[in-house]
Enzyme design. Structure first.
Site, PDB file in Angstrom:
ATOM      1  N   THR A 145      45.099  25.101  41.545  1.00 42.92           N
ATOM      2  CA  THR A 145      43.692  25.275  41.920  1.00 42.92           C
ATOM      3  C   THR A 145      43.568  25.455  43.425  1.00 42.92           C
ATOM      4  OG1 THR A 145      42.959  23.987  40.026  1.00 42.92           O
ATOM      5  CG2 THR A 145      41.402  24.180  41.854  1.00 42.92           C
ATOM      6  N   SER A 174      44.396  17.316  34.823  1.00 43.33           N
ATOM      7  CA  SER A 174      44.141  17.451  36.260  1.00 43.33           C
ATOM      8  C   SER A 174      45.144  16.630  37.080  1.00 43.33           C
ATOM      9  CB  SER A 174      42.726  16.949  36.549  1.00 43.33           C
ATOM     10  OG  SER A 174      42.536  16.718  37.920  1.00 43.33           O
ATOM     11  N   HIS A 207      34.656  26.531  40.349  1.00 47.93           N
ATOM     12  CA  HIS A 207      34.802  25.085  40.161  1.00 47.93           C
ATOM     13  C   HIS A 207      33.551  24.484  39.502  1.00 47.93           C
ATOM     14  CE1 HIS A 207      37.976  22.232  41.643  1.00 47.93           C
ATOM     15  NE2 HIS A 207      37.104  21.349  41.201  1.00 47.93           N
ATOM     16  N   TYR A 221      28.326  12.314  38.013  1.00 50.63           N
ATOM     17  CA  TYR A 221      29.564  12.917  38.536  1.00 50.63           C
ATOM     18  C   TYR A 221      29.980  14.127  37.699  1.00 50.63           C
ATOM     19  CZ  TYR A 221      34.619  13.483  39.160  1.00 50.63           C
ATOM     20  OH  TYR A 221      35.873  14.015  39.344  1.00 50.63           O
TER      21      TYR A 221
HETATM   22  C1  LIG Z   1      33.592  16.369  36.665  1.00 48.57           C
HETATM   23  C2  LIG Z   1      34.427  17.571  36.977  1.00 48.57           C
HETATM   24  C3  LIG Z   1      35.680  17.382  37.532  1.00 48.57           C
HETATM   25  C4  LIG Z   1      36.489  18.500  37.777  1.00 48.57           C
HETATM   26  N1  LIG Z   1      37.757  18.306  38.249  1.00 48.57           N
HETATM   27  C5  LIG Z   1      38.577  19.361  38.391  1.00 48.57           C
HETATM   28  C6  LIG Z   1      39.937  19.162  38.761  1.00 48.57           C
HETATM   29  O1  LIG Z   1      40.407  18.048  38.911  1.00 48.57           O
HETATM   30  N2  LIG Z   1      40.709  20.267  38.932  1.00 48.57           N
HETATM   31  C7  LIG Z   1      40.217  21.546  38.755  1.00 48.57           C
HETATM   32  O2  LIG Z   1      40.951  22.521  38.926  1.00 48.57           O
HETATM   33  N3  LIG Z   1      38.933  21.748  38.398  1.00 48.57           N
HETATM   34  C8  LIG Z   1      38.123  20.694  38.199  1.00 48.57           C
HETATM   35  N4  LIG Z   1      36.830  20.894  37.785  1.00 48.57           N
HETATM   36  C9  LIG Z   1      36.359  22.269  37.508  1.00 48.57           C
HETATM   37  C10 LIG Z   1      36.608  22.629  36.033  1.00 48.57           C
HETATM   38  O3  LIG Z   1      37.984  22.763  35.761  1.00 48.57           O
HETATM   39  C11 LIG Z   1      35.930  23.948  35.658  1.00 48.57           C
HETATM   40  O4  LIG Z   1      36.286  24.941  36.592  1.00 48.57           O
HETATM   41  C12 LIG Z   1      34.404  23.825  35.605  1.00 48.57           C
HETATM   42  O5  LIG Z   1      34.039  22.586  35.057  1.00 48.57           O
HETATM   43  C13 LIG Z   1      33.813  24.945  34.751  1.00 48.57           C
HETATM   44  O6  LIG Z   1      32.422  24.887  34.757  1.00 48.57           O
HETATM   45  P1  LIG Z   1      31.575  24.240  33.538  1.00 48.57           P
HETATM   46  O7  LIG Z   1      31.830  22.778  33.581  1.00 48.57           O
HETATM   47  O8  LIG Z   1      30.161  24.585  33.889  1.00 48.57           O
HETATM   48  O9  LIG Z   1      32.040  24.862  32.265  1.00 48.57           O
HETATM   49  C14 LIG Z   1      36.010  19.812  37.525  1.00 48.57           C
HETATM   50  C15 LIG Z   1      34.734  19.972  36.983  1.00 48.57           C
HETATM   51  C16 LIG Z   1      33.949  18.876  36.693  1.00 48.57           C
HETATM   52  C17 LIG Z   1      32.606  19.086  36.053  1.00 48.57           C
END
Ligand SMILES: Cc1cc2nc3c(=O)[nH]c(=O)nc-3n(C[C@H](O)[C@H](O)[C@H](O)COP(=O)(O)O)c2cc1C
Length: 395
Positions: free
Chosen positions: A155, A106, A278, A24
């Protein structure tokens, strides 16, 4: 194995977490092209070595939305991050506080706004999704205010959720009812240290901010079903009015990839944007953030604060993002791998690693302040030319 890098923490997290949880956090949407591009495009950027410039004193601090922070880094919002370690978001927020960088909770966290606020001394950021039930959105904003949050990240790149094949293969998605739960329980039992830490000592389990509306539905399937049914595809720029009416602090729009959208955000007077896809978890095939950032920064960098994320796995990557035009970056998987591997200690260590890597990167590119990091610290490997301007601007 002792971790010396973010990628070491990824490996340690893979060994410690149940399969469905590791997949995940590690996975992206569809064929994961954008996920791979985020990492590969950033890594492909060559930096320009400079020498004999007295780099004895390097300052990594900066001001972000009125707060002095020690590093140009924020722990970005990660849904269900708290499942990776016992009361995980609380541990991460504490590590961020100790390192004097912001933590962003989040909407779909495992620990609620109230729990994080009660357990940590510093103000933190809150991330909001557009939810069909506007009363619930207002309620979350009120909770964020009460919790003393000092910035709001709205977001906007999830009007509908992207599909992640790895979640189907691991049993997190698709296998509904007892079959899915059985698969996940089996995977959890194969990881006894995690099962003890999170499954037993981490009780009571809840689904954070959405627990009150889920009522007695407490399963992961209920949670993902709620997300599918309640994220709002009708959301438009006009909905920012609602957010603004309930939130007077700094407002940051996350999920901007296109310069025209960035201009729209600037015209509406938001305080900041996060150039983000994202983490390659939504529309597969869109450009990496390293490619999208320069044009966005050129268009709106003087009107609002430009942040960026996606594929950052080292302090050198942070320097690259700053050189491309970001004022500061959000870490995603980098901190969650560490949380999954070693809890608060792991997150604290990753922040130390990023800081140390940044110091070396700045020393060897000959800059001592963040404000001196721009495209002059980059170099085009094929021509040897200093990368003063973006490819779009040069065209
Ligand atoms: C497991 C997971 C859950 C995430 N959940 C959210 C979230 O709840 N809200 C949000 O704005 N972005 C979410 N993101 C995106 C992250 O905030 C971020 O944009 C992204 O992880 C950046 O890329 P990187 O993991 O390669 O550094 C999520 C990313 C991952 C990997």
């Amino acid at each position: 194995m002792k971790a010396a890098s973010v990628l070491d923490y990824r490996e340690l997290a893979r060994r410690r977490l149940p399969k469905f949880l590791f997949e995940y956090i590690d996975g992206g949407s569809y064929d994961e092209l954008t996920l791979q591009r985020n990492v590969a495009d950033l890594r492909a950027i060559a930096v320009r070595q400079r020498v004999l410039r007295n780099v004895a004193s390097i300052d990594l601090s900066c001001e972000l939305f009125g707060r002095r922070i020690a590093l140009p880094v924020v722990l970005g919002p990660i849904g269900l991050a708290g499942m990776n370690a016992r009361r995980g978001e609380v541990q991460a927020a504490r590590a961020a506080h100790a390192a004097a960088v912001p933590f962003c909770l989040s909407t779909v966290s495992a620990c609620s706004l109230r729990e994080v606020a009660a357990a940590t001394p510093a103000p933190f950021w809150f991330q909001l999704y557009a939810i069909r039930d506007r009363a619930f959105m207002r309620d979350l904003l009120a909770q964020a205010r009460d919790a003393g949050c000092d910035a709001l990240v709205f977001t906007v790149d999830m009007p509908v959720p992207g599909s992640r094949y790895r979640d189907y293969r691991s049993g997190l998605a698709g296998a509904s009812g007892p079959r899915g739960a059985l698969r996940r329980t089996w995977q959890a039992l194969m990881r006894p240290a995690w099962a003890w830490d999170v499954g037993v000592r981490g009780r009571p389990h809840g689904l954070g901010n959405v627990a009150p509306i889920l009522g007695n539905k407490t399963g992961l399937e209920d949670f993902f079903a709620w997300m599918r049914n309640n994220f709002d595809p009708t959301v438009t720029w006009r909905d920012l009015d609602l957010v603004r009416s309930e939130w007077s602090g700094p407002l940051i729009i996350k999920g901007i990839l296109d310069a025209d959208d960035a201009v729209e955000a600037a015209n509406l007077g938001v305080d900041g944007i996060v150039v983000s896809n994202h983490g390659g978890r939504q529309l597969d095939g869109v450009p990496s953030t390293a490619r999208a950032l320069p044009l966005v920064a050129e268009k709106v960098g003087d009107r609002l604060t430009v942040l960026a994320d996606g594929g950052i796995r080292s302090g050198l990557d942070v320097l690259r993002m700053l050189a491309l035009g970001a004022k500061s970056v959000l870490l995603g998987r980098a901190w969650v791998y560490a949380l999954g591997a070693a809890g608060e200690t792991g997150v604290a260590h990753v922040l130390k690693l990023i800081e140390a890597e940044m110091r070396v990167a700045m020393a060897l590119t000959g800059v001592t302040h963040l404000t001196a990091i721009d495209r002059r610290v980059l170099i085009d490997e094929t021509t040897g030319a200093c990368e003063h301007r973006s490819p779009e601007a040069r065209a």
